[in-house]
Design a protein around this motif. Structure first.
Motif, mmCIF file in Angstrom:
data_model
loop_
_atom_site.group_PDB
_atom_site.id
_atom_site.type_symbol
_atom_site.label_atom_id
_atom_site.label_comp_id
_atom_site.label_asym_id
_atom_site.label_seq_id
_atom_site.Cartn_x
_atom_site.Cartn_y
_atom_site.Cartn_z
ATOM 1 N N ASP A 187 -4.030 5.420 -5.383
ATOM 2 C CA ASP A 187 -5.280 5.020 -6.053
ATOM 3 C C ASP A 187 -5.142 4.852 -7.564
ATOM 4 O O ASP A 187 -5.852 4.055 -8.168
ATOM 5 N N GLU A 188 -4.247 5.647 -8.178
ATOM 6 C CA GLU A 188 -4.183 5.638 -9.647
ATOM 7 C C GLU A 188 -2.822 5.196 -10.199
ATOM 8 O O GLU A 188 -2.746 4.358 -11.094
ATOM 9 N N PRO A 191 -1.675 1.300 -9.377
ATOM 10 C CA PRO A 191 -2.414 0.309 -10.182
ATOM 11 C C PRO A 191 -2.061 0.366 -11.671
ATOM 12 O O PRO A 191 -2.005 -0.669 -12.343
ATOM 13 N N ALA A 224 0.357 -4.409 -4.598
ATOM 14 C CA ALA A 224 0.280 -4.604 -6.054
ATOM 15 C C ALA A 224 1.381 -5.551 -6.548
ATOM 16 O O ALA A 224 1.574 -5.693 -7.761
#
Ligand code: NIG
Ligand code: FE
Length: 392
Positions: A187-188, A191, A224
Motif C-alpha cells: 500500500d505504501e 507506490p 506499478a
C-alpha cells in the motif's frame, strides 16, 4: 573509420559471445581485433582484416585475451556496517540465518546517504577492477518507505539496474506481524518507490516471506510497472522457483535447492536461473545443480551477490572458478553465464556480447585465454577494462 575510434589489436583470444563469427557458443576469435568508438563496438574480426584506414588510438593487447565485461546481475551494495564477526562465527559452526539481515538494516538506517553512496562507489570500483562493467543493485536494508527510497536513489547514482527488494526480511518494528509488513509494502512502499526502480524483488524463503506474501509483493510491483525477479530456493526447497516462473520473472536467483519439477518449470518458462556460488561458498551451503539446469536447457546466469551477510565479494572471476570447480560448469559455460547470461537475466540486448552496435564494455586479461579465469583461481588477471568505450 573515424580518427576518434580505438583499435584494440593483437588479441590472442577474443570472446564475442556471437557464435556466428567465431568458435563455439562463446564465438571465440583468435588473433583478433576490436574497433570501438562512440561508446559502442564498431567492428570485430581477425587482425588480418582490420578495415583500411583504421586510425585513432591503438591498444596493443600483446597476445592477451579480451572478453565482454562481466554483467553482475545480483548485488546488494547499498548498506552500512559489516558482519565480519557473523562470518567468523559461521565458519566455526554457526548456521546462516536470514535474521542477520536485521543487523545490516540497523546500520543502514543509521548511515547517511553520502556514506551509503561512498560505500557503494567503493564496491562498484572494486567490481570494475575485477572486470565487471554492469552491476544490478538492490535496496532491501532499509525496509521503511524512507530508507528503501533513499537506498534506491543511492543505487541509481551508480547503476541504471536498480531493484526494489521491498520484502527482504520483516524489520524489527513488524516482528511477528509479517502480513502487516506486506500490506505496508503493497500500500505504501511500492507506490512511493516504484519510479526509482526497474525491478521488484522478494526473498521467498522459510523465515522470510512465504509464497502468498511473495506473490502479493511481486504483483503489486508489476502493477506499478516493475518487472519481477525473485530470491528463491537459497536455504531450502520451496516455492520460489515455481512462483518466479508463474509470474514470468526475469530471473530467480540462488536456486541452490531445486527439484526435478523446478528444473522442468524453468526449462519450460522464460525465467533465467541465476546461480550465486559465492554465497553458497561463504555460507557453507551446498551448490546449485547448474549442470542439471544447463542440460535441461535452462538459461543460467552467474552473479556475485555482493552483500555484507552471505557473500562479501565483488569478484566474478572467483565465482567463475567456483562454478567450474564445484558446480561442474565448463569454463565456457561459466564465462557465458557471467556475461551473456547476466545480460539475459537483466533483459539487456546491448551488453554481454561484443557485436557491432553493442556497448563497448570489454575486459582484457593478463592471460592468453579466458580459460585462465578458472585455471588460475585467486589471481588478479584483469589488466584493463573499458566501459562504454572508455578505458577505466
Ligand atoms: O542474497 N538471501 C537474501 N539476501 C542476501 C543475504 C542478505 C544478508 O544476509 O544480508 C543474499 O544472500
Ligand atoms: Fe541476494
Amino acid at each position: 573509420m573515424n580518427s576518434s575510434w580505438t583499435v584494440i589489436d593483437n588479441i590472442a583470444t577474443l570472446v564475442t559471445n556471437d557464435p556466428t563469427v567465431g568458435d563455439g557458443t562463446l564465438g571465440v576469435l583468435r588473433d583478433a581485433a576490436v574497433v570501438i568508438g562512440d561508446g559502442v563496438v564498431q567492428w570485430v574480426g581477425p587482425c588480418s582484416a582490420i578495415p583500411e584506414g583504421a586510425a585513432g588510438d591503438r591498444h596493443d593487447a600483446g597476445g592477451r585475451a579480451v572478453l565482454p565485461g562481466f554483467v553482475d546481475s545480483h548485488s546488494h551494495m547499498v548498506f552500512g556496517g559489516d558482519r565480519a564477526e557473523e562470518f567468523a562465527a559461521r565458519m566455526t559452526g554457526s548456521e546462516y540465518k536470514a535474521g542477520g539481515i536485521r543487523t545490516t538494516i540497523a546500520a543502514t538506517r543509521a548511515a547517511s546517504d553520502a556514506e551509503l553512496s561512498a560505500n557503494m562507489g567503493r564496491l562498484v570500483a572494486e567490481a570494475a577492477a575485477s572486470g565487471t562493467t554492469t552491476v544490478e543493485c538492490k535496496s532491501g536494508y532499509g525496509q521503511t518507505v524512507v530508507d528503501e527510497r533513499r537506498s534506491l536513489d543511492v543505487a541509481a547514482g551508480h547503476t541504471a539496474e536498480t531493484t526494489l527488494l521491498a520484502a527482504h526480511v520483516t524489520p524489527p518494528e513488524y516482528a511477528g506481524r509479517v502480513d502487516d509488513y506486506v500490506a505496508m509494502v503493497v500500500d505504501e512502499m511500492i507506490p512511493a518507490c516504484a519510479d526509482g526502480a526497474r525491478w521488484i524483488d522478494v526473498f521467498c524463503e522459510k523465515g522470510a516471506f512465504d509464497v502468498d506474501q511473495s506473490r502479493a509483493v511481486l504483483q503489486a510491483g508489476m502493477a506499478a510497472g516493475l518487472t519481477p525477479r525473485v530470491h528463491g530456493n537459497q536455504l531450502t526447497y520451496g516455492a520460489g522457483v515455481q512462483l518466479a516462473v508463474e509470474l514470468g520473472a526475469a530471473s530467480v536467483d540462488h536456486v541452490t535447492y531445486t527439484t526435478d519439477a523446478d528444473i522442468e518449470a524453468l526449462a519450460a518458462g522464460d525465467t533465467v536461473a541465476t546461480v550465486l556460488p559465492g554465497a553458497d561458498f561463504c555460507t557453507r551451503n551446498q551448490y546449485p545443480n547448474a549442470r542439471g539446469m544447463i542440460d535441461a536447457g535452462v538459461t543460467v546466469a552467474l552473479a556475485a551477490d555482493c552483500n555484507p551477510g552471505t557473500c562479501y565479494t565483488t569478484s566474478i572471476p572467483f565465482c567463475i572458478a567456483l562454478a567450474v570447480r564445484d558446480m561442474r560448469m565448463s569454463p565456457d559455460e561459466a564465462v557465458w553465464a557471467a556475461t551473456a547470461g547476466g545480460a539475459a537475466s537483466l533483459r539487456r540486448t546491448d551488453i554481454g556480447a561484443l557485436r557491432v552496435g553493442m556497448r563497448a564494455d570489454l575486459t582484457m586479461l593478463n592471460a592468453p585465454s579466458y580459460l585462465h579465469l578458472a585455471y588460475r583461481p585467486g589471481v588478479q588477471l584483469v589488466g584493463a577494462v573499458y566501459k562504454d568505450g572508455v578505458l577505466l
